[in-house]
Motif scaffolding. Structure first.
Motif, PDB file in Angstrom:
ATOM      1  N   GLU A 459       0.818  -1.214   0.000  1.00 32.10           N
ATOM      2  CA  GLU A 459       0.000   0.000   0.000  1.00 32.10           C
ATOM      3  C   GLU A 459       0.852   1.264   0.000  1.00 32.10           C
ATOM      4  O   GLU A 459       0.528   2.248  -0.666  1.00 32.10           O
ATOM      5  CB  GLU A 459      -0.914   0.017   1.225  1.00 32.10           C
ATOM      6  CG  GLU A 459      -2.182  -0.761   1.027  1.00 32.10           C
ATOM      7  CD  GLU A 459      -3.165  -0.502   2.143  1.00 32.10           C
ATOM      8  OE1 GLU A 459      -4.117   0.254   1.904  1.00 32.10           O
ATOM      9  OE2 GLU A 459      -2.972  -1.040   3.252  1.00 32.10           O
ATOM     10  N   SER A 475      -8.048   1.715  -3.544  1.00 32.22           N
ATOM     11  CA  SER A 475      -8.247   0.712  -2.515  1.00 32.22           C
ATOM     12  C   SER A 475      -9.729   0.451  -2.331  1.00 32.22           C
ATOM     13  O   SER A 475     -10.518   1.390  -2.266  1.00 32.22           O
ATOM     14  CB  SER A 475      -7.662   1.199  -1.189  1.00 32.22           C
ATOM     15  OG  SER A 475      -8.154   0.395  -0.143  1.00 32.22           O
ATOM     16  N   GLN A 477     -10.861  -0.523   0.251  1.00 27.64           N
ATOM     17  CA  GLN A 477     -11.136  -0.283   1.663  1.00 27.64           C
ATOM     18  C   GLN A 477     -11.049   1.182   2.043  1.00 27.64           C
ATOM     19  O   GLN A 477     -10.981   1.496   3.226  1.00 27.64           O
ATOM     20  CB  GLN A 477     -10.150  -1.088   2.524  1.00 27.64           C
ATOM     21  CG  GLN A 477     -10.330  -2.565   2.393  1.00 27.64           C
ATOM     22  CD  GLN A 477      -8.993  -3.266   2.292  1.00 27.64           C
ATOM     23  OE1 GLN A 477      -8.242  -3.058   1.342  1.00 27.64           O
ATOM     24  NE2 GLN A 477      -8.678  -4.081   3.281  1.00 27.64           N
ATOM     25  N   SER A 478     -10.984   2.052   1.065  1.00 25.21           N
ATOM     26  CA  SER A 478     -10.943   3.452   1.470  1.00 25.21           C
ATOM     27  C   SER A 478     -11.548   4.371   0.420  1.00 25.21           C
ATOM     28  O   SER A 478     -11.692   4.005  -0.746  1.00 25.21           O
ATOM     29  CB  SER A 478      -9.507   3.886   1.780  1.00 25.21           C
ATOM     30  OG  SER A 478      -8.819   4.092   0.587  1.00 25.21           O
ATOM     31  N   VAL A 531     -14.499   1.505   6.090  1.00 28.00           N
ATOM     32  CA  VAL A 531     -13.497   1.960   5.131  1.00 28.00           C
ATOM     33  C   VAL A 531     -12.743   3.119   5.767  1.00 28.00           C
ATOM     34  O   VAL A 531     -13.213   3.726   6.729  1.00 28.00           O
ATOM     35  CB  VAL A 531     -14.130   2.405   3.792  1.00 28.00           C
ATOM     36  CG1 VAL A 531     -14.903   1.274   3.159  1.00 28.00           C
ATOM     37  CG2 VAL A 531     -15.030   3.606   3.993  1.00 28.00           C
ATOM     38  N   SER A 532     -11.559   3.379   5.231  1.00 28.54           N
ATOM     39  CA  SER A 532     -10.830   4.534   5.749  1.00 28.54           C
ATOM     40  C   SER A 532     -11.025   5.675   4.772  1.00 28.54           C
ATOM     41  O   SER A 532     -11.299   5.444   3.594  1.00 28.54           O
ATOM     42  CB  SER A 532      -9.347   4.203   5.893  1.00 28.54           C
ATOM     43  OG  SER A 532      -8.825   3.817   4.645  1.00 28.54           O
ATOM     44  N   ASP A 534      -9.635   8.640   2.394  1.00 30.20           N
ATOM     45  CA  ASP A 534      -8.437   8.666   1.542  1.00 30.20           C
ATOM     46  C   ASP A 534      -7.204   9.025   2.370  1.00 30.20           C
ATOM     47  O   ASP A 534      -7.280   9.817   3.289  1.00 30.20           O
ATOM     48  CB  ASP A 534      -8.607   9.705   0.425  1.00 30.20           C
ATOM     49  CG  ASP A 534      -9.389   9.103  -0.736  1.00 30.20           C
ATOM     50  OD1 ASP A 534      -9.245   7.890  -0.970  1.00 30.20           O
ATOM     51  OD2 ASP A 534     -10.148   9.850  -1.383  1.00 30.20           O
ATOM     52  N   SER A 537      -4.410   4.165   5.341  1.00 32.91           N
ATOM     53  CA  SER A 537      -5.297   3.008   5.411  1.00 32.91           C
ATOM     54  C   SER A 537      -5.120   2.277   6.733  1.00 32.91           C
ATOM     55  O   SER A 537      -4.198   2.554   7.486  1.00 32.91           O
ATOM     56  CB  SER A 537      -4.979   2.063   4.262  1.00 32.91           C
ATOM     57  OG  SER A 537      -3.780   1.378   4.552  1.00 32.91           O
ATOM     58  N   ALA A 554      -5.967   5.853  11.248  1.00 34.63           N
ATOM     59  CA  ALA A 554      -6.669   6.031   9.986  1.00 34.63           C
ATOM     60  C   ALA A 554      -8.078   6.519  10.311  1.00 34.63           C
ATOM     61  O   ALA A 554      -8.649   6.137  11.323  1.00 34.63           O
ATOM     62  CB  ALA A 554      -6.726   4.711   9.240  1.00 34.63           C
ATOM     63  N   LYS A 556     -11.884   6.465  10.129  1.00 35.17           N
ATOM     64  CA  LYS A 556     -12.817   5.389   9.786  1.00 35.17           C
ATOM     65  C   LYS A 556     -14.182   5.927   9.364  1.00 35.17           C
ATOM     66  O   LYS A 556     -14.706   6.876   9.935  1.00 35.17           O
ATOM     67  CB  LYS A 556     -13.026   4.487  10.997  1.00 35.17           C
ATOM     68  CG  LYS A 556     -11.781   3.773  11.481  1.00 35.17           C
ATOM     69  CD  LYS A 556     -12.161   2.764  12.563  1.00 35.17           C
ATOM     70  CE  LYS A 556     -10.927   2.091  13.139  1.00 35.17           C
ATOM     71  NZ  LYS A 556     -10.350   2.859  14.261  1.00 35.17           N
TER      72      LYS A 556
END
Ligand code: ADP
Ligand code: MG
Length: 618
Positions: A459, A475, A477-478, A531-532, A534, A537, A554, A556
């Motif tokens: 990452e 990602s 997740q973000s 998710v985080s 931007d 992460s 990060a 959240k």
């Protein structure tokens, strides 16, 4: 004088040696000869800058005395002082005790002996007593080191010129092992030819010849003295390369690739380079030593020639022999020499070219290489703010959702869906954990490929690469994924508007814990995910905190799946439901668990679950 004990690790190794678990006892000779050759190299090098040191008639002499079961190996190299004898022959310089123990426990013995380059100690395989008589150049006094399995002692002695004379008292034959061959002229000569042929100094043995009817003893050189890298390629067999490699680096795994080439022009040099088949056990520790030697016109200049290769290729091993370097140059000055910089550029280019070719023509081997050294290339991409990213990016590979095989970025982009804008990735501890992530549901559903980032560096790397072929890294997740069509977006916005109050109270309930609570655009079957925002992460948060870079967090965001039963039920009962707070916290904890993050307050979590169970059971 008291007999000194060997250091513990050395003692253990000695036991292994003496009991010859390593079956190839032959190697003792090449080890002692290679030490002698190193010592002569050192003397020769010193003589170039110090006129008081002579360097004539440099050679290694091997003498066999069958009757008394003695072998002597003599060199006129630098020699050793009293301290040298103590330090170099009393312990195994190369091994950290810790790694050594790990090796003993985890690997078989051959590996241990291989990896550690036990060198001198290997002589205990065939000898039960060893004497080392040595005198260092420019020193008056000589010393005698005497060692047996039980320990060693060092005392003052007499010796003529500088150099080292090693006397091996060859063991008696046993039922299992015969040591006699090491006392036979013919056998020893063929061992020298086999293992030490390329040593650049003469290895001489006495030979009886008849001149005019009279028997005289003459010294005869046994080795051909042409270093392997100076030989003609067509005269070298693959075994020769492999043999040279394994004896130089104590690596019994064949190199993945051997590069033997010559460059003529501004910087002329010959190179014999190897890409190892396995990563040395200490590769990522500070103990790791670069296995690249520099010679000039066949004369050894230095080990660990870091200035000759970029850090990201520091797995390379071998020899560079330059024709142009001035020999009188001091080893320190070498680092700033512009010729060295030119050499480095050329060597880097060759290595890169070889890897590119391997990736193109021999994928299987390249994947083996990448399994061993891929992380190094990723670090190389990331290091120095991505200075070398363009060099390295096409050598990188990742596992992906496509078929659980390695994929290059070029391959990824070439099979991107028509409507796909970004390069998607998801990070986690393992591929299995990533596959479970709810965030992948929708993207996979759309038929997009997802790169699996399982290494800490992955990452971080995207932060310096930014994009590949004009495509951004995104990602799962973000941030905002931007996956939806205009209609889908409008629908979500409407749902958010309709459920404004619910979302607001969830947000209120979690205001200490998350930045925001939103309807998700990436979920399909799961009720929630975290998710985080931007930037930083969760994975990066974990890595940085583990590296003790202070405590970073990060940001959240809890995303809720508006199509999920849980949300629908919540929306229906919300007005009359006093437990919204509790549900918010449960959903948040659930999302933490799935994201592989620790629950902040496990006690409250279990309490809530228990209450829910009780309610359901009533
Ligand atoms: P290595 O050669 O890998 O360093 P060895 O066990 O073979 O490990 O030797 C240990 C050290 O002992 C060498 O690094 C060198 O400093 C010293 N040594 C061994 N043999 C000689 C020799 N013939 N002349 C001078 N020094 C020697
Ligand atoms: Mg050695």
């Amino acid at each position: 004088m008291a007999i000194k004990q060997f250091k513990t690790e050395s003692k253990r190794l000695l036991d292994l040696m003496a009991n010859s678990i390593y079956t190839n006892t032959d190697i003792f000779l090449r080890e002692l000869i290679s030490n002698a050759s190193d010592a002569i190299d050192k003397r020769y090098f010193m003589s170039l800058t110090d006129s008081s040191i002579t360097a004539d008639d440099l050679k290694i002499k091997v003498v066999l005395n069958k009757k008394d079961r003695i072998i002597t190996i003599e060199d006129n190299g630098v020699g050793m002082s009293k301290e040298d004898l103590e330090n170099n022959l009393g312990t195994i310089a190369k091994s950290g005790s810790l790694e050594f123990k790990e090796q003993i426990e985890e690997k078989d013995e051959i590996d241990i002996i291989g990896q550690f380059g036990v060198g001198f100690y290997s002589a205990f395989m065939i000898a039960d007593k060893i004497e080392v008589l040595s005198k260092k150049v420019n020193e008056e006094k000589a010393y005698l080191w005497t060692g047996t399995m039980d320990g060693y002692e060092v005392k003052a002695a007499k010796k003529d010129g500088p150099g080292t004379l090693i006397t091996l008292y060859v063991k008696e034959n046993t039922k299992e092992k015969k040591y006699d061959p090491y006392l036979e002229d013919y056998e020893v000569k063929s061992l020298i030819k086999k293992y030490s042929d390329f040593i650049r100094y003469p290895i001489v043995m006495d030979e009886e010849t008849e001149v005019d009817g009279k028997k005289i003893i003459e010294e005869k050189t046994v080795n051909s003295m042409v270093p392997l890298w100076k030989k003609n390629k067509k005269d070298i067999k693959e075994e020769d390369y492999n043999e040279f490699y394994s004896m130089s680096y104590y690596d019994f795994e064949k190199p993945l690739k051997t590069l033997h080439y010559k460059v003529e022009g501004n910087t002329s040099y010959s190179a014999l380079l190897f890409i190892p088949g396995v990563r040395p056990f200490n590769y990522y520790s500070t103990d790791y030593k670069l296995g690249l030697k520099l010679y000039s016109k066949g004369v050894f200049i230095k080990d660990e020639a870091k200035e000759l290769v970029s850090d990201h290729f520091r797995f390379i091993r071998g020899v560079i022999d330059s024709d142009d370097l001035s020999l009188n140059i001091s080893r320190e000055i070498l680092q700033e020499d512009h010729q060295m910089a030119a050499l480095k550029k050329s060597i880097d280019k060759k290595i890169k070219g070889a890897l590119e070719k391997m990736l193109k023509d021999d994928r299987e081997t390249y994947e083996k290489f990448f399994d061993q050294f891929g992380t190094q290339l990723k670090f190389g991409t990331y290091d120095n703010y991505g200075m070398n990213k363009d060099e390295l990016i096409d050598l990188l590979m990742f596992k992906s959702s496509y078929e659980d095989k390695y994929v290059t970025l070029k391959e990824y982009v070439s099979r991107m869906k028509e409507d796909q804008k970004d390069i998607y990735y998801a990070a986690g501890e393992t591929i299995e954990a990533i596959k479970e992530l709810p965030q992948l549901e929708k993207v996979l559903d759309k038929g997009y490929e997802v790169l699996y980032f399982t290494e800490n560096v992955d990452e971080f790397m995207t932060n310096v690469i930014f994009n590949y072929d004009g495509k951004n890294f995104k990602s799962l997740q973000s941030g905002d994924l931007d996956l939806d069509t205009k209609e889908e977006k409008e629908e979500i916005e409407k749902k958010a508007e309709d459920n404004k109050d619910l979302l607001n109270s969830l947000k209120e309930a979690l205001k200490e814990k998350v930045e925001d609570v939103k309807l998700s655009t990436r979920l399909k079957n799961s009720p929630v995910c975290l998710v985080s925002e931007d930037g930083l992460s969760f994975g990066m948060e974990r890595t940085l905190n583990a590296m003790n870079q202070g405590s970073v967090k990060a940001k959240k965001v809890l995303e809720i799946n508006a199509d999920h039963e849980i949300f629908k039920a919540l929306a229906k009962t919300f007005e009359a439901n006093e437990a919204v707070d509790e549900y918010a916290n449960l959903l948040y904890d659930e999302a933490l668990l799935i994201a592989g993050l620790p629950i902040e307050d496990p006690l409250s979590y279990t309490k809530r679950i228990n209450e829910l169970m009780l309610k359901a059971m009533k």
